[in-house]
Design an enzyme around this catalytic site. Structure first.
Site, PDB file in Angstrom:
ATOM      1  N   LYS A   1     -16.453  -7.323  -0.269  1.00  0.00           N
ATOM      2  CA  LYS A   1     -16.324  -6.412   0.893  1.00  0.00           C
ATOM      3  C   LYS A   1     -15.982  -4.997   0.403  1.00  0.00           C
ATOM      4  O   LYS A   1     -16.599  -4.022   0.825  1.00  0.00           O
ATOM      5  CB  LYS A   1     -15.217  -6.903   1.812  1.00  0.00           C
ATOM      6  CG  LYS A   1     -14.749  -5.881   2.850  1.00  0.00           C
ATOM      7  CD  LYS A   1     -13.684  -6.410   3.769  1.00  0.00           C
ATOM      8  CE  LYS A   1     -12.309  -6.298   3.204  1.00  0.00           C
ATOM      9  NZ  LYS A   1     -11.676  -4.960   3.290  1.00  0.00           N
ATOM     10  N   ASN A   2     -15.026  -4.904  -0.521  1.00  0.00           N
ATOM     11  CA  ASN A   2     -14.525  -3.585  -0.936  1.00  0.00           C
ATOM     12  C   ASN A   2     -15.433  -2.863  -1.914  1.00  0.00           C
ATOM     13  O   ASN A   2     -15.125  -1.733  -2.314  1.00  0.00           O
ATOM     14  CB  ASN A   2     -13.107  -3.729  -1.499  1.00  0.00           C
ATOM     15  CG  ASN A   2     -12.118  -4.099  -0.399  1.00  0.00           C
ATOM     16  OD1 ASN A   2     -12.486  -4.084   0.793  1.00  0.00           O
ATOM     17  ND2 ASN A   2     -10.910  -4.457  -0.758  1.00  0.00           N
TER      18      ASN A   2
ATOM     19  N   ARG B   1      -1.581   4.476   5.706  1.00  0.00           N
ATOM     20  CA  ARG B   1      -2.913   4.683   5.121  1.00  0.00           C
ATOM     21  C   ARG B   1      -3.416   6.120   5.301  1.00  0.00           C
ATOM     22  O   ARG B   1      -4.487   6.361   5.836  1.00  0.00           O
ATOM     23  CB  ARG B   1      -3.919   3.701   5.706  1.00  0.00           C
ATOM     24  CG  ARG B   1      -3.496   2.255   5.808  1.00  0.00           C
ATOM     25  CD  ARG B   1      -3.405   1.523   4.488  1.00  0.00           C
ATOM     26  NE  ARG B   1      -4.644   1.340   3.809  1.00  0.00           N
ATOM     27  CZ  ARG B   1      -5.491   0.318   4.023  1.00  0.00           C
ATOM     28  NH1 ARG B   1      -5.198  -0.573   4.931  1.00  0.00           N
ATOM     29  NH2 ARG B   1      -6.628   0.210   3.334  1.00  0.00           N
TER      30      ARG B   1
ATOM     31  N   ARG C   1     -12.815 -10.274   9.222  1.00  0.00           N
ATOM     32  CA  ARG C   1     -13.160  -8.975   8.661  1.00  0.00           C
ATOM     33  C   ARG C   1     -13.506  -9.098   7.177  1.00  0.00           C
ATOM     34  O   ARG C   1     -14.262  -8.297   6.641  1.00  0.00           O
ATOM     35  CB  ARG C   1     -11.998  -7.991   8.824  1.00  0.00           C
ATOM     36  CG  ARG C   1     -11.743  -7.552  10.261  1.00  0.00           C
ATOM     37  CD  ARG C   1     -10.714  -6.458  10.292  1.00  0.00           C
ATOM     38  NE  ARG C   1     -11.002  -5.514   9.234  1.00  0.00           N
ATOM     39  CZ  ARG C   1     -10.054  -4.864   8.552  1.00  0.00           C
ATOM     40  NH1 ARG C   1      -8.786  -5.046   8.835  1.00  0.00           N
ATOM     41  NH2 ARG C   1     -10.380  -4.015   7.605  1.00  0.00           N
TER      42      ARG C   1
ATOM     43  N   ASP D   1      -4.109  -7.014  -3.015  1.00  0.00           N
ATOM     44  CA  ASP D   1      -4.862  -7.848  -2.060  1.00  0.00           C
ATOM     45  C   ASP D   1      -4.720  -9.339  -2.342  1.00  0.00           C
ATOM     46  O   ASP D   1      -5.215 -10.155  -1.578  1.00  0.00           O
ATOM     47  CB  ASP D   1      -6.346  -7.472  -2.072  1.00  0.00           C
ATOM     48  CG  ASP D   1      -6.566  -6.093  -1.490  1.00  0.00           C
ATOM     49  OD1 ASP D   1      -7.677  -5.554  -1.637  1.00  0.00           O
ATOM     50  OD2 ASP D   1      -5.616  -5.532  -0.915  1.00  0.00           O
TER      51      ASP D   1
ATOM     52  N   CYS E   1      -2.834   0.983   9.761  1.00  0.00           N
ATOM     53  CA  CYS E   1      -3.076  -0.422  10.077  1.00  0.00           C
ATOM     54  C   CYS E   1      -1.751  -1.148   9.844  1.00  0.00           C
ATOM     55  O   CYS E   1      -0.740  -0.543   9.502  1.00  0.00           O
ATOM     56  CB  CYS E   1      -4.197  -0.985   9.212  1.00  0.00           C
ATOM     57  SG  CYS E   1      -3.715  -1.181   7.504  1.00  0.00           S
TER      58      CYS E   1
HETATM   59  C1  EPZ Z   1      -8.620  -0.058  -0.805  1.00  0.00           C
HETATM   60  O1  EPZ Z   1      -7.952   0.570   0.277  1.00  0.00           O
HETATM   61  C2  EPZ Z   1      -8.997  -1.448  -0.314  1.00  0.00           C
HETATM   62  N1  EPZ Z   1      -9.896  -1.337   0.841  1.00  0.00           N
HETATM   63  C3  EPZ Z   1      -7.728  -2.215   0.092  1.00  0.00           C
HETATM   64  O2  EPZ Z   1      -8.123  -3.536   0.468  1.00  0.00           O
HETATM   65  C4  EPZ Z   1      -6.823  -2.308  -1.138  1.00  0.00           C
HETATM   66  O3  EPZ Z   1      -5.635  -2.967  -0.772  1.00  0.00           O
HETATM   67  C5  EPZ Z   1      -6.505  -0.898  -1.640  1.00  0.00           C
HETATM   68  O4  EPZ Z   1      -7.747  -0.196  -1.936  1.00  0.00           O
HETATM   69  C6  EPZ Z   1      -5.667  -0.929  -2.914  1.00  0.00           C
HETATM   70  O5  EPZ Z   1      -6.332  -1.648  -3.904  1.00  0.00           O
HETATM   71  C7  EPZ Z   1     -11.205  -1.033   0.617  1.00  0.00           C
HETATM   72  O6  EPZ Z   1     -11.635  -0.873  -0.511  1.00  0.00           O
HETATM   73  C8  EPZ Z   1     -12.078  -0.944   1.817  1.00  0.00           C
HETATM   74  P1  EPZ Z   1      -5.775   3.286  -1.630  1.00  0.00           P
HETATM   75  P2  EPZ Z   1      -7.634   2.170   0.204  1.00  0.00           P
HETATM   76  O7  EPZ Z   1      -6.319   4.592  -1.223  1.00  0.00           O
HETATM   77  O8  EPZ Z   1      -8.693   2.843  -0.564  1.00  0.00           O
HETATM   78  C9  EPZ Z   1      -1.812   5.710  -0.558  1.00  0.00           C
HETATM   79  C10 EPZ Z   1      -8.228  -5.437   1.816  1.00  0.00           C
HETATM   80  O9  EPZ Z   1      -7.371  -6.272   2.128  1.00  0.00           O
HETATM   81  N2  EPZ Z   1      -2.707   6.826  -0.256  1.00  0.00           N
HETATM   82  O10 EPZ Z   1      -5.986   2.798  -3.043  1.00  0.00           O
HETATM   83  O11 EPZ Z   1      -7.334   2.619   1.576  1.00  0.00           O
HETATM   84  C11 EPZ Z   1      -1.978   4.545   0.417  1.00  0.00           C
HETATM   85  O12 EPZ Z   1      -1.195   4.758   1.580  1.00  0.00           O
HETATM   86  C12 EPZ Z   1      -7.887  -3.966   1.807  1.00  0.00           C
HETATM   87  O13 EPZ Z   1      -9.404  -5.714   1.461  1.00  0.00           O
HETATM   88  C13 EPZ Z   1      -2.173   8.044   0.142  1.00  0.00           C
HETATM   89  O14 EPZ Z   1      -0.964   8.193   0.255  1.00  0.00           O
HETATM   90  O15 EPZ Z   1      -6.285   2.142  -0.647  1.00  0.00           O
HETATM   91  C14 EPZ Z   1      -1.508   3.373  -0.395  1.00  0.00           C
HETATM   92  O16 EPZ Z   1      -0.087   3.307  -0.331  1.00  0.00           O
HETATM   93  C15 EPZ Z   1      -6.450  -3.715   2.279  1.00  0.00           C
HETATM   94  N3  EPZ Z   1      -3.017   9.080   0.428  1.00  0.00           N
HETATM   95  C16 EPZ Z   1      -1.933   3.722  -1.818  1.00  0.00           C
HETATM   96  O17 EPZ Z   1      -2.171   5.143  -1.825  1.00  0.00           O
HETATM   97  C17 EPZ Z   1      -4.392   8.952   0.333  1.00  0.00           C
HETATM   98  O18 EPZ Z   1      -5.113   9.937   0.585  1.00  0.00           O
HETATM   99  C18 EPZ Z   1      -3.218   3.029  -2.263  1.00  0.00           C
HETATM  100  O19 EPZ Z   1      -4.204   3.275  -1.275  1.00  0.00           O
HETATM  101  C19 EPZ Z   1      -4.917   7.702  -0.076  1.00  0.00           C
HETATM  102  C20 EPZ Z   1      -4.067   6.654  -0.369  1.00  0.00           C
END
Ligand code: EPZ
Length: 419
Positions: free
Chosen positions: A22-23, A121, A398, A306, A116
Site C-alpha cells: 500500500k505504502n 500528521r 484500508r 507499522d 488521524c
Molecule cells: C508513512 O506515513 C506511512 N504511510 C505510514 O504508514 C508510516 O507509519 C510512516 O510513513 C512512517 O514510516 C504511507 O506511506 C502512506 P512520516 P507519513 O512523514 O509519510 C512527522 C500505515 O499504517 N512529520 O514518515 O505520513 C510525523 O508527524 C501508515 O500504513 C512532521 O512532523 O509519515 C511523524 O511523527 C501509518 N512533519 C513522523 O514525522 C512533516 O511534514 C514520521 O512521519 C512530516 C512528518
C-alpha cells in the site's frame, strides 16, 4: 458498519500470498502524474486507500483505468491541479500529488490532510522542502496553494526529521526541477527505493539510492513505463505475527525477506524458526510460546512503527515481560486499551509500554481505531479463548487486501458480519 467475528484457539498453518505494498502503490500512483506518455503499474493492491487515490487522480483529468491488480494511466490530458478536501480527508497520502503537480504544471491546490488517530500528521516538512526549490506556498482555508514562476529550481533540502511522505513529495518535484537537488536526512524505507526505481525507469536521474542523501539532477520530461509495486513488508510481518501468535507455521510468498530484516530478527528473538527464501519467508512457532521481546520503533532499516501494534499483541501472550517504545508517532498505543479488555497486561508511560505476557487472552467485544491497531486486535482474537467481535473494521480494509480470505486460507475461523 461491518464487524469481524473471530473464534480463537486455532493454530494457523499454510501459505499466504503477499500483495503489493500500500505504502509504495500510493506514491507510485502519484508519480504517474509526471509521465507525458501512458504508463502501466502492476501488483497494485485492491484497497480502499488505493481506490481513493485513483479517484482523486482521475479528477485531475488523467485517463486512469484500474483492472485487477493493474493500473494504466495517461496523464497527457490533465486539465486541473485541484485535489479536493472530500477525497483528501479520507486518505491523507493524497498530499503526495502536490509535488508532481507543482513540478509539471507550476501550480497546485491540494487540501491539507487531516490528522488521524495516531497523530497530528503535519506536512510542514513537505512545504519547507518545496519552498527550498523555489515554490511559493500559502495555506488558506485548509488548502495548500502552491505555485512557481517557470520551473522549480534545484536546491538543498534538509529534513528536520525522517519523513517518508516528505521525501516522496520532494523527490517527485525535484525530478523535473532545473538543476541539482540534494535531499539530506532522506527516508530510506523500501517504498522510497521503489519510487526511485520507477522514477529512474521514467527517465529521472537520481543518485544515493537506499542512503539518507539523495541527489536528483532534474530533467525536462519524464515518460511512462511499465512497473510492478514492491511486496508489502508490513502485510508480510503481520501474517508472520499470526503464526507466532497462534503457535503455527506460515509461509508468506511473493515477498522479500530483505524488506523486513529487523522484524524477522525480533521473531527469532521470540523463539520462532524463520526460514528465508528469495521471494518467501516461513515462520515456525509450533509447540512454542513466544518469549516477550523489547523493541523500539525507528526509521528503516530499524524496526518499523507499522509493525509495533502487531508485535505488541504477540508480546501480550509472551513469556516474561518487555518494553515497547514508539518513537515515530505521538499517539500510537490506541490498541492498548482494547488489548487490555481481552486480558492483556500492558502499562503505558508516555511513548513507552511495558507488556507482561499472560498465558491466555479472553474474547471480548473490541473496537478498531486505526489500520495497524486493527490487525493487532485480529491477532489477539485469533489467540483468545472464545468468540471476539471487532467493530469498525473499515480501518483494516484500508490496508489489508482480502484479509478474511487470506486468514481463512491459513485455517482461521473469521467472518465478516454486518451489524
Ligand atoms: C508513512 O506515513 C506511512 N504511510 C505510514 O504508514 C508510516 O507509519 C510512516 O510513513 C512512517 O514510516 C504511507 O506511506 C502512506 P512520516 P507519513 O512523514 O509519510 C512527522 C500505515 O499504517 N512529520 O514518515 O505520513 C510525523 O508527524 C501508515 O500504513 C512532521 O512532523 O509519515 C511523524 O511523527 C501509518 N512533519 C513522523 O514525522 C512533516 O511534514 C514520521 O512521519 C512530516 C512528518
Amino acid at each position: 458498519m461491518d464487524k469481524f467475528l473471530i473464534t480463537g484457539g486455532v493454530t494457523l498453518q499454510g501459505e499466504v500470498r503477499i500483495s503489493g505494498a500500500k505504502n509504495a502503490a500510493l506514491p507510485l500512483l502519484a508519480a504517474m502524474i509526471l509521465a507525458e506518455t501512458p504508463m502501466t503499474l502492476r501488483n497494485v493492491p485492491n484497497l480502499m486507500d488505493v481506490n481513493t487515490l485513483v479517484k482523486l487522480i482521475a479528477g485531475l483529468g488523467v485517463k486512469i483505468n484500474y483492472q485487477g491488480d493493474t493500473v494504466t494511466a495517461d496523464a497527457s490530458s490533465i486539465d486541473n491541479q485541484f485535489a479536493p478536501y472530500e477525497l483528501v480527508k479520507t486518505m491523507r497520502a493524497s498530499i503526495l500529488v502536490l509535488g508532481p503537480l507543482l513540478a509539471r504544471y507550476g501550480h497546485a491546490q491540494v487540501s491539507l490532510p487531516g490528522g488521524c488517530a495516531i497523530g497530528s500528521r503535519p506536512v510542514d516538512q513537505h512545504l519547507k522542502a518545496l519552498e527550498a526549490l523555489g515554490a511559493q506556498i500559502e495555506v488558506e482555508a485548509g488548502y495548500v496553494h502552491a505555485k512557481v514562476d517557470g520551473r522549480l529550481k534545484g536546491g538543498e533540502v534538509i529534513f528536520d526529521m525522517v519523513t517518508v511522505g516528505g521525501t516522496e513529495n520532494i523527490l517527485m518535484a525535484a525530478v523535473l526541477a532545473d538543476g541539482v537537488t540534494t535531499i539530506r536526512n532522506a527516508a530510506r524505507e523500501p517504498e522510497i527505493t521503489d519510487l526511485v526505481h520507477m522514477l529512474i525507469k521514467m527517465g529521472a536521474k537520481i543518485d544515493g539510492i537506499d542512503t539518507d542523501t539523495l541527489v536528483v539532477t532534474g530533467v525536462e520530461h519524464l515518460n511512462g513505463c511499465e512497473y510492478a509495486v514492491v511486496a508489502d513488508r508490513i502485510e508480510t510481518g503481520s501474517y508472520l505475527a499470526a503464526a507466532a501468535m497462534t503457535g503455527g507455521c506460515v509461509k508468506t510468498t511473493h515477498t522479500d525477506p530483505n524488506l523486513l530484516e529487523a522484524v524477522l530478527e525480533k521473531f527469532e528473538e521470540m523463539g520462532a524458526e524463520v526460514t528465508r527464501g528469495d521471494d518467501w519467508i516461513e515462520l515456525d512457532m509450533q509447540g512454542k510460546r513466544p518469549k516477550a521481546v523489547s523493541f523500539r520503533t525507528l526509521p528503516h532499516p530499524d524496526f518499523p512503527t507499522d509493525m509495533q501494534a502487531q508485535l505488541m499483541a504477540v508480546n501480550a501472550i509472551g513469556r516474561g515481560f518487555a518494553t515497547v517504545s514508539e518513537t515515530i508517532f505521538e499517539n500510537r498505543f490506541m490498541h492498548v486499551p482494547e488489548l487490555s479488555r481481552m486480558g492483556a497486561n500492558i502499562q503505558v508511560e508516555g511513548n513507552d509500554a511495558v507488556v507482561t505476557g499472560v498465558e491466555k487472552l479472553s474474547a471480548a467485544p473490541v473496537m478498531a481505531t486505526d489500520l495497524r491497531a486493527s490487525f493487532s486486535l485480529v491477532l489477539a482474537a485469533l489467540a483468545a479463548e472464545g468468540e471476539t467481535l471487532i467493530d469498525r473494521i473499515y480501518h483494516i480494509d484500508r490496508g489489508y487486501e482480502q484479509i478474511e480470505e487470506k486468514l481463512q486460507g491459513l485455517g482461521a475461523k473469521i467472518k465478516r458480519v454486518s451489524s
